[in-house]
Scaffold this active site. Structure first.
Site, PDB file in Angstrom:
ATOM      1  N   TRP A 191       0.851  -0.673  -0.230  1.00 59.68           N
ATOM      2  CA  TRP A 191      -0.236  -0.057  -0.013  1.00 59.68           C
ATOM      3  C   TRP A 191       1.392   1.172   0.196  1.00 59.68           C
ATOM      4  O   TRP A 191       1.745   1.018   0.362  1.00 59.68           O
ATOM      5  CB  TRP A 191      -0.387   0.389   1.360  1.00 59.68           C
ATOM      6  N   GLU A 232      -2.422  -2.221  -2.652  1.00 60.98           N
ATOM      7  CA  GLU A 232      -4.208  -2.500  -1.810  1.00 60.98           C
ATOM      8  C   GLU A 232      -4.646  -1.051  -2.702  1.00 60.98           C
ATOM      9  O   GLU A 232      -3.613   0.176  -2.208  1.00 60.98           O
ATOM     10  CB  GLU A 232      -3.771  -2.474   0.104  1.00 60.98           C
ATOM     11  N   LYS A 234      -7.188   3.123  -2.534  1.00 54.93           N
ATOM     12  CA  LYS A 234      -7.616   3.466  -1.454  1.00 54.93           C
ATOM     13  C   LYS A 234      -8.167   4.742  -1.951  1.00 54.93           C
ATOM     14  O   LYS A 234      -7.586   5.104  -3.519  1.00 54.93           O
ATOM     15  CB  LYS A 234      -6.656   4.184  -0.613  1.00 54.93           C
ATOM     16  N   ASP A 265      -9.707  -2.843   1.473  1.00 57.85           N
ATOM     17  CA  ASP A 265     -10.138  -2.496   2.702  1.00 57.85           C
ATOM     18  C   ASP A 265     -10.919  -2.217   3.185  1.00 57.85           C
ATOM     19  O   ASP A 265     -11.569  -1.292   2.055  1.00 57.85           O
ATOM     20  CB  ASP A 265      -9.198  -1.476   2.581  1.00 57.85           C
ATOM     21  N   HIS A 268     -11.842   2.003   2.827  1.00 62.42           N
ATOM     22  CA  HIS A 268     -11.553   2.776   1.814  1.00 62.42           C
ATOM     23  C   HIS A 268     -12.320   3.020   0.009  1.00 62.42           C
ATOM     24  O   HIS A 268     -11.611   3.246  -0.576  1.00 62.42           O
ATOM     25  CB  HIS A 268      -9.775   1.518   0.665  1.00 62.42           C
ATOM     26  N   HIS A 292      -8.425  -6.142   4.299  1.00 64.26           N
ATOM     27  CA  HIS A 292      -8.991  -5.530   5.404  1.00 64.26           C
ATOM     28  C   HIS A 292      -9.889  -4.884   6.147  1.00 64.26           C
ATOM     29  O   HIS A 292     -10.118  -4.350   5.733  1.00 64.26           O
ATOM     30  CB  HIS A 292      -7.090  -3.970   4.929  1.00 64.26           C
ATOM     31  N   ASP A 300     -12.048   7.346   6.533  1.00 62.18           N
ATOM     32  CA  ASP A 300     -11.516   6.190   6.489  1.00 62.18           C
ATOM     33  C   ASP A 300     -10.163   5.839   7.733  1.00 62.18           C
ATOM     34  O   ASP A 300      -9.563   5.972   7.985  1.00 62.18           O
ATOM     35  CB  ASP A 300     -10.135   5.576   5.656  1.00 62.18           C
ATOM     36  N   ASP A 302     -10.022   3.401  10.873  1.00 61.85           N
ATOM     37  CA  ASP A 302      -9.553   2.389  10.943  1.00 61.85           C
ATOM     38  C   ASP A 302     -10.321   2.450  11.969  1.00 61.85           C
ATOM     39  O   ASP A 302      -9.054   1.859  13.729  1.00 61.85           O
ATOM     40  CB  ASP A 302      -8.082   2.639  10.880  1.00 61.85           C
ATOM     41  N   ASP A 332      -6.771  -4.480   9.885  1.00 62.22           N
ATOM     42  CA  ASP A 332      -6.584  -3.128   9.369  1.00 62.22           C
ATOM     43  C   ASP A 332      -7.202  -2.060  10.323  1.00 62.22           C
ATOM     44  O   ASP A 332      -8.227  -1.468  10.152  1.00 62.22           O
ATOM     45  CB  ASP A 332      -6.373  -3.557   7.697  1.00 62.22           C
TER      46      ASP A 332
HETATM   47  C1  RNT Z   1      -3.893   2.756   5.044  1.00 65.61           C
HETATM   48  C2  RNT Z   1      -3.877   1.268   4.554  1.00 65.61           C
HETATM   49  C3  RNT Z   1      -2.408   0.449   5.098  1.00 65.61           C
HETATM   50  C4  RNT Z   1      -2.276   0.875   6.697  1.00 65.61           C
HETATM   51  C5  RNT Z   1      -1.131  -0.268   6.804  1.00 65.61           C
HETATM   52  C6  RNT Z   1      -0.496   0.328   8.063  1.00 65.61           C
HETATM   53  O1  RNT Z   1      -4.883   3.216   4.544  1.00 65.61           O
HETATM   54  O2  RNT Z   1      -5.336   0.727   4.711  1.00 65.61           O
HETATM   55  O3  RNT Z   1      -3.389  -1.584   4.954  1.00 65.61           O
HETATM   56  O4  RNT Z   1      -3.171   0.952   6.977  1.00 65.61           O
HETATM   57  O5  RNT Z   1      -0.373  -0.694   6.167  1.00 65.61           O
HETATM   58 ZN    ZN Z   2      -5.521  -1.307   4.589  1.00 65.78          ZN
END
Ligand code: RNT
Ligand code: ZN
Length: 424
Positions: A191, A232, A234, A265, A268, A292, A300, A302, A332
């Site tokens: 990523w 990955e 986003k 993810d 994302h 993820h 986003d 997390d 994630d």
């Molecule tokens: C970032 C991505 C990525 C990170 C990690 C830490 O938006 O989701 O996967 O969260 O690599």
């Molecule tokens: Zn991620």
């Protein structure tokens, strides 16, 4: 202390649940057996707010953020492994660990990221072997001076691009080493944070450069028995709100053309877009996917994964589609405002429990209703299933796997917090 149910209470509740599910043609024993074979890859970075051990106190960059300052975060690899051991001991089943390159242990020496070697992860491999965890990996293309301008693999500066290409190549070698040592393929996920705060005039060149860079990173074919590549995409990041070079379309097309895994993810995408709907689409064109699993709150963000409809939809798609071998489930999120071990445990237990709920579905029955056009029956059945005693099966599963049942895991976390975390 919470008052825990006795083993007998758990077994009797399970016996009743088993009958209720049997009435729908569902075998709860089979479901538990299947569940035990599905690993979740825990993300090491929840343990220290995506800090790593490269330079203590380094700022987290790349448009991602861990907010909060809950005391007791892991400061060393040994502390992080001890915290992880505690977390795994509270999660039923055998699970994996996803490392990031910044978690290398290089002793007193500073090792540039493009010079990282398997030996810098020897302690992690030794630990994983001893504990029976598979390892996954991620190059770290953020929190570094050469990422400060906001571009890495797609930088206009060939020197910057090269540095990160070399880093990603080094990481694939490390990942392959993990796979060989541990006898289970390592998924190495790339990523990058590359993007722009404001509207660019040239969207084309950075994407062309990213493609070129990825081609170089992935030029050497690695044995799929040991190593799998994932990429990955986003939508946006903090400070990169207007343009993300590695968008979903970019990576999906790249993955299809180059036979890599696509990493989805759940934070994302546009807020009403769900990754659960994407699996049955992309898996027609890519062999495997990495997830993820995260929880975005308005963005986003997390947040810790909760037992949400969104999570259940993801696990239902994996189970209904028969994708458990083709979809690698990783987590994630990074919440620094609560006990970090609890964050791992709650999010992972939720994911495992959501998988169990999916495995307890009378899928063929629901599908038969759907195919015959009986959508009334399908709706009635799906609503009925929500109230079946899946939690009694979950408790039985936790008991058999030797981990605390229900809220009991918090007692362990609280004493660890008092005895270990508070002393840091
Ligand atoms: C970032 C991505 C990525 C990170 C990690 C830490 O938006 O989701 O996967 O969260 O690599
Ligand atoms: Zn991620």
């Amino acid at each position: 202390m919470t008052q825990q149910p006795t083993d007998n209470q758990i077994h009797s509740a399970y016996a009743l649940a088993q009958e209720r599910y049997a009435a729908f043609g569902v075998d709860t024993e089979k479901a538990m057996q299947a569940l035990a074979g599905i690993p979740i890859s825990l993300h090491c970075w929840q343990g220290d707010d995506v800090g790593g051990f490269e330079s203590p106190g380094a700022a987290l960059t790349g448009g991602i953020q861990a907010t909060g300052n809950y005391p007791g975060k892991a400061r060393t690899a040994d502390e992080l492994r001890a915290d992880l051991d505690r977390a795994y001991s509270l999660i039923p089943g055998k699970h994996r660990l996803a490392l990031h390159a910044i978690y290398a242990e290089t002793g007193d020496k500073r090792v540039e990221r493009n010079a990282l070697q398997p030996e810098h992860f020897a302690n992690w491999v030794g630990w994983a072997k001893a504990k029976g965890h598979g390892l996954d990996f991620n190059p770290t293309l953020f929190s570094h001076p050469l990422a400060d301008a906001g571009f890495t693999l797609s930088s206009h500066d060939a020197g910057v691009r090269n540095y990160w290409i070399e880093h990603c190549i080094a990481c694939r070698k490390i990942g392959e080493h993990f796979g060989r040592e541990l006898g289970t393929p390592c998924v190495t996920n790339i990523w990058i944070p590359d993007g722009m705060k404001d509207t660019p005039v040239d969207r084309k060149t950075p994407r062309g450069l990213l493609k070129e860079s990825l081609d170089k990173v992935l030029a050497e074919k690695l044995d799929r028995r040991y190593h799998l590549d994932a990429i990955e995409g986003k939508l946006f990041g903090i400070g990169a709100e207007s343009y993300t070079v590695g968008s979903h379309e970019f990576y999906l097309a790249y993955a299809v053309a180059n036979k890599t895994l696509i990493c989805l993810d759940s934070g994302h995408y546009h807020p009403t877009e769900t990754i659960s709907d994407k699996l049955s689409a992309v898996l027609n064109f890519v062999d495997e996917a990495l997830l993820h699993v995260s929880r975005g709150v308005r963005w986003d963000s997390d947040h810790v994964v909760t037992f949400s409809d969104d999570l259940q939809a993801i696990t239902q798609e994996i189970v209904r589609g028969g994708y458990t071998e083709r979809v690698h489930i990783g987590l994630d999120y990074f919440d620094a405002s609560i006990n970090r071990i609890a964050a791992w445990v709650i999010g992972t237990r939720n994911t495992v429990r959501a998988l169990l709920t999916a495995l307890l579905e009378p899928y063929e029955q629901a599908r038969a209703l759907e195919i015959s056009g009986d959508y009334t029956g399908r709706l009635a059945l799906l609503e009925e299933l929500k109230a079946l005693p899946s939690n009694a099966v979950w408790d039985e599963y936790c008991l058999r796997q030797g981990v605390p049942v229900g809220f009991g895991f918090m007692d362990v976390i609280r004493s660890y917090e008092k005895d270990v975390l508070a002393q840091r």
